[in-house]
Structures are given as structure tokens and as C-alpha cells.
Design a protein around this motif. Sequence first.
Motif, PDB file in Angstrom:
ATOM      1  N   ASP A 226       0.827  -1.209   0.000  1.00 42.67           N
ATOM      2  CA  ASP A 226       0.000   0.000   0.000  1.00 42.67           C
ATOM      3  C   ASP A 226       0.857   1.252   0.000  1.00 42.67           C
ATOM      4  OD1 ASP A 226      -2.274  -1.531  -0.007  1.00 42.67           O
ATOM      5  OD2 ASP A 226      -2.622  -1.370   2.143  1.00 42.67           O
TER       6      ASP A 226
ATOM      7  N   LEU B 163       2.332   1.795  -3.467  1.00 40.22           N
ATOM      8  CA  LEU B 163       1.310   2.286  -4.383  1.00 40.22           C
ATOM      9  C   LEU B 163       1.008   3.753  -4.102  1.00 40.22           C
ATOM     10  CD1 LEU B 163      -0.720   1.779  -6.634  1.00 40.22           C
ATOM     11  CD2 LEU B 163      -2.316   0.941  -4.908  1.00 40.22           C
ATOM     12  N   LEU B 164       0.874   4.103  -2.822  1.00 38.87           N
ATOM     13  CA  LEU B 164       0.620   5.503  -2.474  1.00 38.87           C
ATOM     14  C   LEU B 164       1.773   6.399  -2.912  1.00 38.87           C
ATOM     15  CD1 LEU B 164      -1.051   5.317   1.050  1.00 38.87           C
ATOM     16  CD2 LEU B 164      -2.090   5.994  -1.117  1.00 38.87           C
TER      17      LEU B 164
ATOM     18  N   LEU C  95       3.762   5.953  -5.432  1.00 32.93           N
ATOM     19  CA  LEU C  95       3.645   6.133  -6.885  1.00 32.93           C
ATOM     20  C   LEU C  95       2.568   7.159  -7.224  1.00 32.93           C
ATOM     21  CD1 LEU C  95       3.973   2.442  -8.173  1.00 32.93           C
ATOM     22  CD2 LEU C  95       5.604   4.309  -8.493  1.00 32.93           C
ATOM     23  N   LEU C  96       1.457   7.093  -6.514  1.00 33.45           N
ATOM     24  CA  LEU C  96       0.385   8.058  -6.747  1.00 33.45           C
ATOM     25  C   LEU C  96       0.833   9.479  -6.391  1.00 33.45           C
ATOM     26  CD1 LEU C  96      -2.718   6.093  -5.408  1.00 33.45           C
ATOM     27  CD2 LEU C  96      -2.289   6.792  -7.763  1.00 33.45           C
ATOM     28  N   TYR C  97       1.528   9.636  -5.250  1.00 35.44           N
ATOM     29  CA  TYR C  97       2.025  10.956  -4.848  1.00 35.44           C
ATOM     30  C   TYR C  97       2.942  11.519  -5.921  1.00 35.44           C
ATOM     31  CZ  TYR C  97       1.000   9.266  -0.074  1.00 35.44           C
ATOM     32  OH  TYR C  97       0.432   8.748   1.047  1.00 35.44           O
TER      33      TYR C  97
ATOM     34  N   GLU D 265       3.228  10.810  -9.050  1.00 38.29           N
ATOM     35  CA  GLU D 265       2.522  11.136 -10.292  1.00 38.29           C
ATOM     36  C   GLU D 265       1.766  12.448 -10.156  1.00 38.29           C
ATOM     37  OE1 GLU D 265       1.223  11.133 -14.094  1.00 38.29           O
ATOM     38  OE2 GLU D 265       2.768   9.876 -13.215  1.00 38.29           O
ATOM     39  N   ARG D 266       1.071  12.642  -9.064  1.00 37.04           N
ATOM     40  CA  ARG D 266       0.302  13.866  -8.850  1.00 37.04           C
ATOM     41  C   ARG D 266       1.216  15.077  -8.705  1.00 37.04           C
ATOM     42  NH1 ARG D 266      -3.997  14.250 -10.953  1.00 37.04           N
ATOM     43  NH2 ARG D 266      -4.812  15.713  -9.450  1.00 37.04           N
TER      44      ARG D 266
ATOM     45  N   GLN E  72       1.508  14.205   1.437  1.00 33.84           N
ATOM     46  CA  GLN E  72       1.210  12.791   1.657  1.00 33.84           C
ATOM     47  C   GLN E  72       0.150  12.624   2.742  1.00 33.84           C
ATOM     48  OE1 GLN E  72       5.007  10.942   2.409  1.00 33.84           O
ATOM     49  NE2 GLN E  72       5.369  10.578   0.244  1.00 33.84           N
TER      50      GLN E  72
ATOM     51  N   PHE F 244      -3.180  13.485   1.369  1.00 34.51           N
ATOM     52  CA  PHE F 244      -3.621  12.420   0.474  1.00 34.51           C
ATOM     53  C   PHE F 244      -4.191  11.257   1.288  1.00 34.51           C
ATOM     54  CE2 PHE F 244      -3.345   9.363  -2.964  1.00 34.51           C
ATOM     55  CZ  PHE F 244      -3.464  10.136  -4.103  1.00 34.51           C
TER      56      PHE F 244
END
Length: 93
Positions: free
Chosen positions: A3, A6-7, A9-11, A13-14, A76, A79
Motif C-alpha cells: 500500500d 502504491l501511495l 507512486l500516486l504521490y 505522479e500527482r 502525503q 492524500f
Amino acid sequence: MYDDQLLNLLYEERIKTALESSLITDLTYQNAVIEADNKLDKLHNLNLNENQRLAIDEAISENNYMGAEYGRVAYQQGFKDALKLVSELSELL
């Protein structure tokens, strides 16, 4: 652990997409950039010696690093808070 990866990677990207776009259009941020540039110009015009310039550069660099890390952690946390809120709201429905 998955998790968190994945988080992260999302951070990333955003931050590279949406955040950059927001910074370009945010007038408060743009004014802060202009002010910072003006202050640095004044500093450069003081005719400091090499040791003085290096000391100031190191102090400013460390302060910038600290601010960047604070922003990263705050982003983070925001998010995570948003994900938690969405999760809690979906349980109510």
C-alpha cells in the motif's frame, strides 16, 4: 508495504502533473517566487566574499530542503486523510 509503495507512486505522479499545473496558475505562489527572486538579487548585490556566499548558500539550501520535505510530508498526509475520508464515507452509504 505494498500500500505504501502504491501511495508513493500516486504521490509522485500527482506532484509531477497536477501540482506543477497548480503552481503555475497559483498567484500567491507566483508572488512568493517573485519575492524570493528579488531577495536573492539583493543578496547577490552585497559583494560578499566566497566564504560568506557559501555559508549563505548552504543555509538557504538547507532551509529549502526542509521546506520541500515539509511540503512532501504534508501532501502525503493530506492524500492519506482524503483516502480515509472517502473510505469512511463509502461505509456510510
